[in-house]
Motif scaffolding. Structure first.
Motif, mmCIF file in Angstrom:
data_model
loop_
_atom_site.group_PDB
_atom_site.id
_atom_site.type_symbol
_atom_site.label_atom_id
_atom_site.label_comp_id
_atom_site.label_asym_id
_atom_site.label_seq_id
_atom_site.Cartn_x
_atom_site.Cartn_y
_atom_site.Cartn_z
ATOM 1 N N ALA A 47 -0.635 -1.947 11.424
ATOM 2 C CA ALA A 47 0.010 -1.417 10.222
ATOM 3 C C ALA A 47 1.398 -0.874 10.528
ATOM 4 C CB ALA A 47 -0.861 -0.319 9.606
ATOM 5 N N CYS A 60 1.578 5.324 7.336
ATOM 6 C CA CYS A 60 0.484 4.403 7.637
ATOM 7 C C CYS A 60 0.539 4.021 9.107
ATOM 8 C CB CYS A 60 0.582 3.164 6.748
ATOM 9 S SG CYS A 60 0.406 3.554 4.998
ATOM 10 N N THR A 92 -4.038 1.582 3.101
ATOM 11 C CA THR A 92 -3.703 0.644 4.178
ATOM 12 C C THR A 92 -4.920 0.398 5.061
ATOM 13 O OG1 THR A 92 -1.447 1.488 4.162
ATOM 14 C CG2 THR A 92 -2.120 0.237 6.095
ATOM 15 N N SER A 151 0.849 -1.192 0.000
ATOM 16 C CA SER A 151 0.000 0.000 0.000
ATOM 17 C C SER A 151 0.881 1.237 0.000
ATOM 18 C CB SER A 151 -0.881 0.003 1.245
ATOM 19 O OG SER A 151 -1.275 1.332 1.531
ATOM 20 N N VAL A 170 4.020 -1.005 3.680
ATOM 21 C CA VAL A 170 3.209 0.210 3.795
ATOM 22 C C VAL A 170 4.141 1.415 3.826
ATOM 23 C CG1 VAL A 170 1.355 -0.942 5.053
ATOM 24 C CG2 VAL A 170 3.228 0.114 6.316
ATOM 25 N N LYS A 173 4.316 -3.275 9.950
ATOM 26 C CA LYS A 173 4.629 -3.723 8.587
ATOM 27 C C LYS A 173 5.918 -3.090 8.065
ATOM 28 C CE LYS A 173 0.975 -6.284 7.934
ATOM 29 N NZ LYS A 173 1.106 -7.733 7.683
ATOM 30 N N VAL A 216 -0.741 -7.844 3.626
ATOM 31 C CA VAL A 216 -0.050 -6.583 3.353
ATOM 32 C C VAL A 216 1.442 -6.779 3.577
ATOM 33 C CG1 VAL A 216 0.241 -4.190 4.084
ATOM 34 C CG2 VAL A 216 -2.049 -5.174 3.928
#
Lengths: 322, 354
Positions: A95, A89, A70, A64, A85, A98, A82
């Motif tokens: 998130a 995010c 996201t 993303s 990011v 990530k 995912v």
């Protein structure tokens, strides 16, 4: 002499054989992938800006490139898939764990490639035309979302559901959002529409123009922006005009204690406006009104509550004649 | 003031002193009255113009009633627009223009270099870096912007002065300044990538020159800086005249060149610091204005410095009025207008001087 000649010859032969096999392998792979498109293994989609994108079914490694994307992916239950990011995010909490591929405006292409994505999702707000082009050339599928209004956001969630093979979950999220949007619309339908001035920042004074997300939200929440006819998205705006147009409510972002727009600045600059005189400065959470994602309805409700407080509907100052 | 009297003696003894012969009382009177009238006219036009037009004929009665405290003929909104927004902003434009032009005139005379200007010497970059530091790290502290701007300008001045100090070689100093400003702009670039999105926009716009938001606190500092700066530089203008011929000659004629250098350099830097922290990086005013003044009125610094102040004020005032009105209610960065006008004028001057 002879022996070594033979050796060299056999080496050459082996090399030729290897090359041949390599070519054959490649050709085979090529026909294979072409075949898979024909058989509908890859599926064709038209993205938010009208590009045709070929995407594998149920992409497993999604990157993303925008906070709103996201949020949508996590809302669709795709958190596990995912792969990367941006550093902006920060929602949901998961998130943040990530892999980061840079910030929204400057994603790192090498990092993106190294994560071996089978889908990259871009939002037009990030202005990444060049990056999209490069990824296209590298045959990495890029899906661009382009929501301009609150209904667009709902539609983009449905579309991303289709693309990622989660259309049922997407439909559920979308229905929930639609019912909350229409609840707000119903509530403010017969109420007077106060004039609103949205302050993105002071010094220099920046507001939001016609084609911005916040302008759409103000309209749905039952207000009317005094800069709603500006063609530029985020123009530097004349303080004189604000005073002359006498907004009844000033809307400004606020975040975690430290204010982006200081209340004292607003009171000093716009003291004569009805908004300041009747003490109507509405604070909204920037992440909720800026990000065209699932939480946009929360921002909308926040805004609607600010423009038309539930407790004081009957005697709202906005309903008084000017 | 032994030095001043020495210069007087020396310069009266010089037959046909090229600098002295330029300036007569009559010439000075003409130059100042023309410039002041132009400034007054521009100020009245600027007061009347804006996204909300107020007829010029209504300004004077409104001003009278404001001063005498009687009921104004203007609506409450117009009153606020005129006296709380436009008047301070016009005053700020005048102050910033004067500060930048005086600083430019002083640097050009001191360094005998037509390209010398607060920007070339890196002093503006220092002020900008200081102000940006304030925006990013200390935006809650009141007066942080002008104070950090002052500090930045002063520090850069000290560094550039140390790096570029050579007895009789002004080019060395300009070179040090150029290196310093490229270094500073890269530091600013790194800092802006560290700032979050909204503050980033704030900085990029402010770097282009913005007079719309500094009016209240900036005006205070700029006014003080211009008053002190102009007074100090006027006392040095005779010495500067002699130094324009050459440092050694000036020294031989009794000018304490080292001291004059220090005083002029610091004063010009403080003027720049005040102007940049209040109005952002407005370019070309310090570079072009003194040239125009010299072209029209000769190069005696006793005239060039105060006349540049008024001419610079006019330039920035016109530029800012265009910025306010051209696309109203949208506003343009003032520095973009001065650069659009200033750059062609500078090229013209370059070609003409050949």
């Amino acid at each position: 002499m002879r022996r070594s000649f033979l050796k060299a010859k056999s080496k050459k032969f082996l090399f030729a054989l290897a090359t041949l096999l390599l070519f054959a392998g490649c050709a085979g792979a090529r026909t294979n992938s072409a075949k898979s498109v024909e058989t509908g293994d890859h599926r064709k989609f038209t993205d938010g800006i009208g590009r045709a994108v070929s995407i594998p079914p149920n992409p497993r490694r999604i990157i993303s490139l925008a906070p709103n994307v996201t949020e949508i992916l996590f809302a669709l239950g795709l958190g596990d898939r995912v792969a990367g990011v941006t550093s902006y995010c920060d929602f949901p909490e998961a998130a943040k764990e990530k892999e980061k591929i840079g910030d929204t405006l400057n994603p790192n292409l090498e990092k993106i490639i190294s994560l071996k994505p089978d889908l990259v999702v871009v939002s037009t707000s990030s202005q990444l035309e060049n990056l999209t082009l490069r990824l296209d050339q590298l045959a990495i599928p890029v899906y661009v979302t382009n929501p301009r209004t609150a209904p667009d956001v709902v539609a983009s969630i449905r579309n991303l559901g289709e693309v990622t093979g989660t259309s049922e979950r997407a439909a559920e999220v979308a229905r929930g959002m639609e019912s909350r949007i229409s609840a707000v619309e119903q509530r403010v339908k017969n109420l007077p529409r106060p004039s609103v001035f949205y302050v993105l920042q002071t010094g220099p004074l920046i507001t939001a123009g016609r084609n911005t997300f916040i302008n759409d939200l103000i309209n749905i929440a039952g207000g009317k922006s005094i800069s709603g006819d500006e063609t530029a998205d985020y123009p530097q705006f004349s303080r004189e005009t604000v005073i002359a147009r006498a907004p009844e409510i000033i809307v400004a972002p606020a975040i975690h204690g430290s204010e982006l727009v200081k209340e004292s600045d607003l009171r000093r600059d716009f003291a004569t406006t009805p908004a300041i005189r009747s003490n109507r400065i509405v604070r909204v959470t920037p992440d909720l009104v800026d990000r065209p994602g699932p939480r946009i309805v929360e921002g909308l409700e926040q805004l609607a509550e600010g423009l038309h407080p539930l407790g004081a509907q009957a005697s709202s100052p906005a309903s008084l004649p000017k | 003031m032994r030095v001043e009297s020495l210069i007087d003696q020396v310069s009266t003894q010089l037959p046909g002193d090229p600098v002295k012969s330029y300036l007569t009382r009559r010439r000075a009177l003409i130059v100042f009255s023309v410039l002041l009238l132009a400034l007054l006219g521009c100020a009245i036009a600027a007061l009347s113009a804006g996204s909300e037009h107020i007829a010029a004929g209504r300004l004077f009665p409104a001003l009278i009633s404001k001063l005498t405290g009687t009921v104004s003929t203007l609506s409450r909104e117009q009153d606020v627009i005129l006296f709380s927004l436009r008047l301070p902003r016009i005053a700020l434009a005048i102050g910033v223009g004067a500060a930048l032009a005086i600083a430019g005139a002083a640097f050009q005379a001191l360094l005998r270099n037509p390209l010398a200007d607060p920007y070339v010497l890196g002093v503006s970059g220092g002020a900008a870096l200081g102000s940006i530091t304030a925006i990013i790290f200390a935006s809650d502290l009141s007066y942080s912007r002008p104070l950090f701007g002052f500090a930045g300008a002063a520090i850069v001045t000290l560094i550039v002065y140390r790096l570029g100090r050579r007895e009789d070689d002004p080019a060395h100093l300009v070179l040090a300044g150029v290196v310093m400003s490229t270094f500073l702009s890269s530091v600013i670039a790194v800092m802006t990538t560290m700032a979050d999105n909204v503050k980033l926009r704030n900085i990029t716009l402010w770097l282009l020159g913005d007079l719309s938001s500094g009016a209240v606190e900036g005006l205070f500092f700029v006014t003080i800086a211009v008053a002190i700066g102009a007074a100090v530089l006027l006392t040095q203008s005779r010495a500067l005249n002699l130094m324009m011929i050459g440092d050694r000659d000036a020294f031989a004629m009794g000018v304490e060149t080292a001291r004059v250098r220090w005083v002029v350099h610091l004063t010009a830097s403080l003027l720049t610091g005040a102007a940049v922290s209040a109005g952002g990086a407005i370019g070309y005013v310090g570079l072009v204005t003194p040239h125009l003044v010299r072209l029209a009125a000769g190069s005696d610094n006793r005239l060039v410095i105060p006349a540049s102040a008024i001419a610079g004020a006019i330039m920035v005032l016109i530029a800012d009025t265009i910025a306010r009105t051209a696309l109203s209610p949208r506003e343009l960065p003032t520095g973009a207008i001065t650069a659009m006008v200033g750059a062609p004028v500078f090229v013209y001057l370059l070609l003409k001087s050949r």
